[in-house]
Write a protein that holds these residues in place. Structure first.
Motif, PDB file in Angstrom:
ATOM      1  N   GLU A  73      29.376  35.487  36.079  1.00 58.92           N
ATOM      2  CA  GLU A  73      30.260  34.583  36.802  1.00 58.92           C
ATOM      3  C   GLU A  73      31.201  33.857  35.833  1.00 58.92           C
ATOM      4  O   GLU A  73      32.402  33.721  36.077  1.00 58.92           O
ATOM      5  CB  GLU A  73      29.382  33.563  37.518  1.00 58.92           C
ATOM      6  N   LEU A  74      30.623  33.417  34.732  1.00 59.71           N
ATOM      7  CA  LEU A  74      31.405  32.701  33.730  1.00 59.71           C
ATOM      8  C   LEU A  74      32.490  33.601  33.125  1.00 59.71           C
ATOM      9  O   LEU A  74      33.635  33.182  32.939  1.00 59.71           O
ATOM     10  CB  LEU A  74      30.458  32.173  32.643  1.00 59.71           C
ATOM     11  N   VAL A  75      32.130  34.829  32.864  1.00 56.40           N
ATOM     12  CA  VAL A  75      33.100  35.770  32.296  1.00 56.40           C
ATOM     13  C   VAL A  75      34.215  36.048  33.299  1.00 56.40           C
ATOM     14  O   VAL A  75      35.407  36.066  32.956  1.00 56.40           O
ATOM     15  CB  VAL A  75      32.403  37.084  31.879  1.00 56.40           C
ATOM     16  N   GLN A  76      33.827  36.220  34.532  1.00 53.54           N
ATOM     17  CA  GLN A  76      34.803  36.473  35.591  1.00 53.54           C
ATOM     18  C   GLN A  76      35.786  35.304  35.698  1.00 53.54           C
ATOM     19  O   GLN A  76      37.002  35.505  35.777  1.00 53.54           O
ATOM     20  CB  GLN A  76      34.028  36.629  36.893  1.00 53.54           C
ATOM     21  N   GLU A  77      35.234  34.118  35.664  1.00 54.05           N
ATOM     22  CA  GLU A  77      36.067  32.921  35.762  1.00 54.05           C
ATOM     23  C   GLU A  77      37.009  32.836  34.557  1.00 54.05           C
ATOM     24  O   GLU A  77      38.177  32.451  34.682  1.00 54.05           O
ATOM     25  CB  GLU A  77      35.139  31.698  35.808  1.00 54.05           C
ATOM     26  N   THR A  78      36.483  33.199  33.415  1.00 56.96           N
ATOM     27  CA  THR A  78      37.301  33.195  32.201  1.00 56.96           C
ATOM     28  C   THR A  78      38.509  34.111  32.363  1.00 56.96           C
ATOM     29  O   THR A  78      39.636  33.747  32.030  1.00 56.96           O
ATOM     30  CB  THR A  78      36.456  33.657  30.984  1.00 56.96           C
ATOM     31  N   VAL A 129      41.248  32.564  34.355  1.00 56.97           N
ATOM     32  CA  VAL A 129      42.038  31.600  33.581  1.00 56.97           C
ATOM     33  C   VAL A 129      42.960  32.344  32.605  1.00 56.97           C
ATOM     34  O   VAL A 129      44.121  31.967  32.424  1.00 56.97           O
ATOM     35  CB  VAL A 129      41.121  30.610  32.823  1.00 56.97           C
ATOM     36  N   VAL A 130      42.435  33.393  31.997  1.00 59.77           N
ATOM     37  CA  VAL A 130      43.251  34.187  31.065  1.00 59.77           C
ATOM     38  C   VAL A 130      44.500  34.699  31.775  1.00 59.77           C
ATOM     39  O   VAL A 130      45.619  34.570  31.274  1.00 59.77           O
ATOM     40  CB  VAL A 130      42.435  35.362  30.470  1.00 59.77           C
ATOM     41  N   ILE A 131      44.311  35.260  32.960  1.00 58.58           N
ATOM     42  CA  ILE A 131      45.450  35.783  33.719  1.00 58.58           C
ATOM     43  C   ILE A 131      46.439  34.666  34.004  1.00 58.58           C
ATOM     44  O   ILE A 131      47.651  34.809  33.808  1.00 58.58           O
ATOM     45  CB  ILE A 131      44.965  36.413  35.053  1.00 58.58           C
ATOM     46  N   ASP A 132      45.875  33.542  34.415  1.00 64.10           N
ATOM     47  CA  ASP A 132      46.715  32.424  34.804  1.00 64.10           C
ATOM     48  C   ASP A 132      47.522  31.863  33.634  1.00 64.10           C
ATOM     49  O   ASP A 132      48.660  31.444  33.792  1.00 64.10           O
ATOM     50  CB  ASP A 132      45.817  31.333  35.406  1.00 64.10           C
ATOM     51  N   LYS A 133      46.910  31.860  32.456  1.00 62.39           N
ATOM     52  CA  LYS A 133      47.550  31.190  31.323  1.00 62.39           C
ATOM     53  C   LYS A 133      48.219  32.147  30.337  1.00 62.39           C
ATOM     54  O   LYS A 133      48.735  31.707  29.302  1.00 62.39           O
ATOM     55  CB  LYS A 133      46.505  30.369  30.568  1.00 62.39           C
ATOM     56  N   LEU A 134      48.153  33.417  30.661  1.00 63.55           N
ATOM     57  CA  LEU A 134      48.663  34.429  29.732  1.00 63.55           C
ATOM     58  C   LEU A 134      50.079  34.116  29.245  1.00 63.55           C
ATOM     59  O   LEU A 134      50.386  34.236  28.061  1.00 63.55           O
ATOM     60  CB  LEU A 134      48.644  35.789  30.435  1.00 63.55           C
ATOM     61  N   ASP A 135      50.917  33.682  30.168  1.00 57.32           N
ATOM     62  CA  ASP A 135      52.317  33.436  29.787  1.00 57.32           C
ATOM     63  C   ASP A 135      52.477  32.203  28.895  1.00 57.32           C
ATOM     64  O   ASP A 135      53.542  31.982  28.337  1.00 57.32           O
ATOM     65  CB  ASP A 135      53.207  33.335  31.041  1.00 57.32           C
ATOM     66  N   THR A 136      51.410  31.417  28.767  1.00 58.22           N
ATOM     67  CA  THR A 136      51.510  30.258  27.878  1.00 58.22           C
ATOM     68  C   THR A 136      50.898  30.539  26.507  1.00 58.22           C
ATOM     69  O   THR A 136      50.950  29.697  25.617  1.00 58.22           O
ATOM     70  CB  THR A 136      50.771  29.029  28.472  1.00 58.22           C
ATOM     71  N   PHE A 137      50.294  31.707  26.354  1.00 59.89           N
ATOM     72  CA  PHE A 137      49.677  32.048  25.069  1.00 59.89           C
ATOM     73  C   PHE A 137      50.757  32.237  24.013  1.00 59.89           C
ATOM     74  O   PHE A 137      51.680  33.023  24.189  1.00 59.89           O
ATOM     75  CB  PHE A 137      48.839  33.319  25.207  1.00 59.89           C
ATOM     76  N   GLU A 138      50.629  31.471  22.936  1.00 61.64           N
ATOM     77  CA  GLU A 138      51.704  31.487  21.951  1.00 61.64           C
ATOM     78  C   GLU A 138      51.379  32.244  20.674  1.00 61.64           C
ATOM     79  O   GLU A 138      52.183  32.297  19.749  1.00 61.64           O
ATOM     80  CB  GLU A 138      52.099  30.048  21.599  1.00 61.64           C
ATOM     81  N   GLY A 139      50.188  32.790  20.627  1.00 56.10           N
ATOM     82  CA  GLY A 139      49.858  33.578  19.444  1.00 56.10           C
ATOM     83  C   GLY A 139      49.541  32.747  18.226  1.00 56.10           C
ATOM     84  O   GLY A 139      49.585  33.237  17.105  1.00 56.10           O
ATOM     85  N   ARG A 140      49.204  31.470  18.424  1.00 56.17           N
ATOM     86  CA  ARG A 140      48.821  30.663  17.255  1.00 56.17           C
ATOM     87  C   ARG A 140      47.403  31.009  16.809  1.00 56.17           C
ATOM     88  O   ARG A 140      47.040  30.799  15.670  1.00 56.17           O
ATOM     89  CB  ARG A 140      48.902  29.169  17.574  1.00 56.17           C
ATOM     90  N   LEU A 164      36.430  30.695  27.474  1.00 59.25           N
ATOM     91  CA  LEU A 164      35.080  30.877  28.019  1.00 59.25           C
ATOM     92  C   LEU A 164      34.179  29.684  27.673  1.00 59.25           C
ATOM     93  O   LEU A 164      33.504  29.118  28.537  1.00 59.25           O
ATOM     94  CB  LEU A 164      34.485  32.181  27.466  1.00 59.25           C
ATOM     95  N   ALA A 165      34.214  29.285  26.410  1.00 60.22           N
ATOM     96  CA  ALA A 165      33.340  28.190  25.970  1.00 60.22           C
ATOM     97  C   ALA A 165      33.722  26.880  26.654  1.00 60.22           C
ATOM     98  O   ALA A 165      32.852  26.101  27.053  1.00 60.22           O
ATOM     99  CB  ALA A 165      33.415  28.043  24.450  1.00 60.22           C
ATOM    100  N   ASN A 166      35.023  26.643  26.798  1.00 63.62           N
ATOM    101  CA  ASN A 166      35.470  25.425  27.474  1.00 63.62           C
ATOM    102  C   ASN A 166      35.022  25.386  28.921  1.00 63.62           C
ATOM    103  O   ASN A 166      34.559  24.358  29.413  1.00 63.62           O
ATOM    104  CB  ASN A 166      36.990  25.301  27.415  1.00 63.62           C
ATOM    105  N   LEU A 167      35.182  26.525  29.582  1.00 62.94           N
ATOM    106  CA  LEU A 167      34.728  26.599  30.975  1.00 62.94           C
ATOM    107  C   LEU A 167      33.238  26.318  31.069  1.00 62.94           C
ATOM    108  O   LEU A 167      32.781  25.590  31.950  1.00 62.94           O
ATOM    109  CB  LEU A 167      35.024  27.987  31.552  1.00 62.94           C
ATOM    110  N   ALA A 168      32.493  26.906  30.142  1.00 59.51           N
ATOM    111  CA  ALA A 168      31.038  26.704  30.156  1.00 59.51           C
ATOM    112  C   ALA A 168      30.710  25.228  30.019  1.00 59.51           C
ATOM    113  O   ALA A 168      29.844  24.701  30.715  1.00 59.51           O
ATOM    114  CB  ALA A 168      30.382  27.505  29.036  1.00 59.51           C
ATOM    115  N   TYR A 199      46.049  40.007  38.368  1.00 54.48           N
ATOM    116  CA  TYR A 199      47.038  40.186  37.308  1.00 54.48           C
ATOM    117  C   TYR A 199      48.378  40.637  37.898  1.00 54.48           C
ATOM    118  O   TYR A 199      49.437  40.103  37.592  1.00 54.48           O
ATOM    119  CB  TYR A 199      46.506  41.213  36.307  1.00 54.48           C
ATOM    120  N   ARG A 200      48.300  41.622  38.793  1.00 58.41           N
ATOM    121  CA  ARG A 200      49.503  42.160  39.439  1.00 58.41           C
ATOM    122  C   ARG A 200      50.229  41.044  40.205  1.00 58.41           C
ATOM    123  O   ARG A 200      51.435  40.873  40.088  1.00 58.41           O
ATOM    124  CB  ARG A 200      49.084  43.277  40.394  1.00 58.41           C
ATOM    125  N   GLU A 201      49.427  40.285  40.956  1.00 56.27           N
ATOM    126  CA  GLU A 201      49.993  39.177  41.735  1.00 56.27           C
ATOM    127  C   GLU A 201      50.726  38.188  40.837  1.00 56.27           C
ATOM    128  O   GLU A 201      51.832  37.757  41.119  1.00 56.27           O
ATOM    129  CB  GLU A 201      48.869  38.404  42.428  1.00 56.27           C
TER     130      GLU A 201
END
Lengths: 208, 88
Positions: free
Chosen positions: A46-51, A54-65, A76-80, B78-80
Motif C-alpha cells: 500500500e505504501l509503495v502504491q501511494e508513493t 505521489v511520484v506521478i503527481d510531482k514528476l513535473d516538479t522534480f528538478e534533478g537535484r 516513500l519514507a516521508n509518506l511512511a 500517469y496518462r491522465e
C-alpha cells in the motif's frame, strides 16, 4: 545523473514505456524499504502504491537535484512517517522508528577479555572472490542475515550498501543524524559479518 | 595503544573515513600490528562489498515485479496526468 536526466525528459514527455521501466526498476527495492517502516506485507504494498501516486503527481516538479531513485525513496519514507503520525493509535503502522539504538555497541563484548583483547578472534570467512558458486552461497547468507536485522539497521544497510547511496542521501531519507546513520550501518554490517562467520567458516584455515 | 575492542567499535567510522586524523592513524597502526583486527577490518569491508554485489544482482534480476494490476492503474494515472498537463 545523465541517465536520470534522460529518463526524466522522457517521463515528462509522457513516454509510457519509460514510466513502466521506472516501475520495474524500483518496485522491489521500494517494497524492501517499505518493509522497514511497516510491519506487514499488505501495508508495504500500500505504501509503495501511494508513493507511486505521489511520484506521478510531482514528476513535473522534480528538478534533478538528487538522484531520481533517492527522490522516490525519500517520498516513500516521508509518506511512511506521515502515515505513522496520523495512524499512531492504529495497528498496521506499528513501526520501528523509535527503536533505541543507544544500547552499547558491544554486542561482541564476550569476545574480548577484560583488557579488550580478542578472546575469540574473528574466524576466516573463506571468501574466494573468483568462485562464483561460493559467492552465490555467501550472498544467500548475506541476504538472510540482512532480513534478520532490526528495521532501522536494515534500512541503513540497504540504502548505503545495497543501493549504493551516499551517507547524506541515507540520512535524509531516514531522517536521522549522520552519527546515528553510521551507528545503524555499522551495527548492521557487524551482525551480517557475524552471521557469515558462523555460517561459512572452515575452522583453522587462514584467509589468503 | 587502543584495545582490540575499541578498534572494533571504531571500525565503522574508520571505513567511513569520518575519524579525526589522530584516531585514524591509531586505527591504521593497530590494524598494522594486530592480525585479528586486520582480519576483522577486512571482513567488514567484505560485507559491504557483498551487499553491493547483492544490489547488483537485484538490479539485474529484481526480486519481484510490480503486480500487473498495479502497473495498469499507475499507467492510467500517469496518462491522465500527462494528458491533463498538455491540455492546460
Amino acid at each position: 545523473m545523465s541517465d536520470d536526466a534522460h529518463i526524466i525528459e522522457r517521463l515528462k514527455a509522457g513516454d509510457e514505456k519509460a514510466f513502466e521501466a521506472l516501475i520495474d526498476r524500483h518496485y522491489a527495492a521500494m517494497i524492501r524499504l517499505a518493509e522497514t517502516f511497516v510491519s506487514d506485507e499488505s501495508s508495504a504494498e500500500e505504501l509503495v502504491q501511494e508513493t507511486w501516486r505521489v511520484v506521478i503527481d510531482k514528476l513535473d516538479t522534480f528538478e534533478g537535484r538528487s538522484k531520481l531513485k533517492t527522490w522516490i525513496f525519500g517520498i516513500l519514507a516521508n509518506l511512511a512517517r506521515q502515515r505513522r503520525r496520523s495512524d499512531q493509535r492504529e495497528k498496521p503502522w506499528s513501526t520501528i522508528m523509535e527503536e533505541p539504538i543507544e544500547e552499547s555497541a558491544g554486542h561482541m563484548t564476550e569476545r574480548f577479555d577484560a583488557e579488550g583483547r580478542w578472546q575469540a578472534p574473528p574466524r576466516a570467512l573463506q571468501l574466494d572472490p573468483e568462485d562464483e558458486a561460493m559467492k552465490t552461497q555467501f550472498l544467500e547468507h548475506v541476504q538472510a542475515a540482512m532480513d534478520e536485522l532490526p528495521a532501522r539497521q536494515r534500512a541503513a544497510v540497504m540504502l548505503r550498501d545495497v543501493q549504493g547511496l551516499s551517507s547524506e542521501e541515507t540520512c535524509e531519507i531516514l531522517d536521522v543524524s549522520k552519527a546515528n546513520q553510521r551507528v545503524l550501518l555499522h551495527r548492521g554490517r557487524a551482525k551480517i559479518r557475524e552471521t557469515l562467520e558462523d555460517a561459512a567458516v572452515v575452522p583453522g584455515e587462514v584467509r589468503s | 595503544m587502543m584495545s582490540c575492542e575499541e578498534f572494533t567499535d571504531e571500525v565503522g567510522e574508520y571505513i567511513e573515513g569520518t575519524l579525526p586524523f589522530g584516531e585514524r592513524i591509531q586505527m591504521w597502526l593497530h590494524a598494522f600490528l594486530c592480525d585479528h583486527c586486520k582480519t576483522y577490518l577486512q571482513q567488514m569491508r567484505d560485507v559491504a562489498d557483498l551487499m553491493g554485489e547483492l544490489g547488483e544482482r537485484w538490479r539485474e534480476h529484481p526480486e519481484e515485479e510490480a503486480p500487473e494490476e498495479l502497473k495498469g492503474d499507475l499507467l492510467d494515472s500517469y496518462r491522465e496526468k500527462v494528458d491533463g498537463e498538455s491540455t492546460e
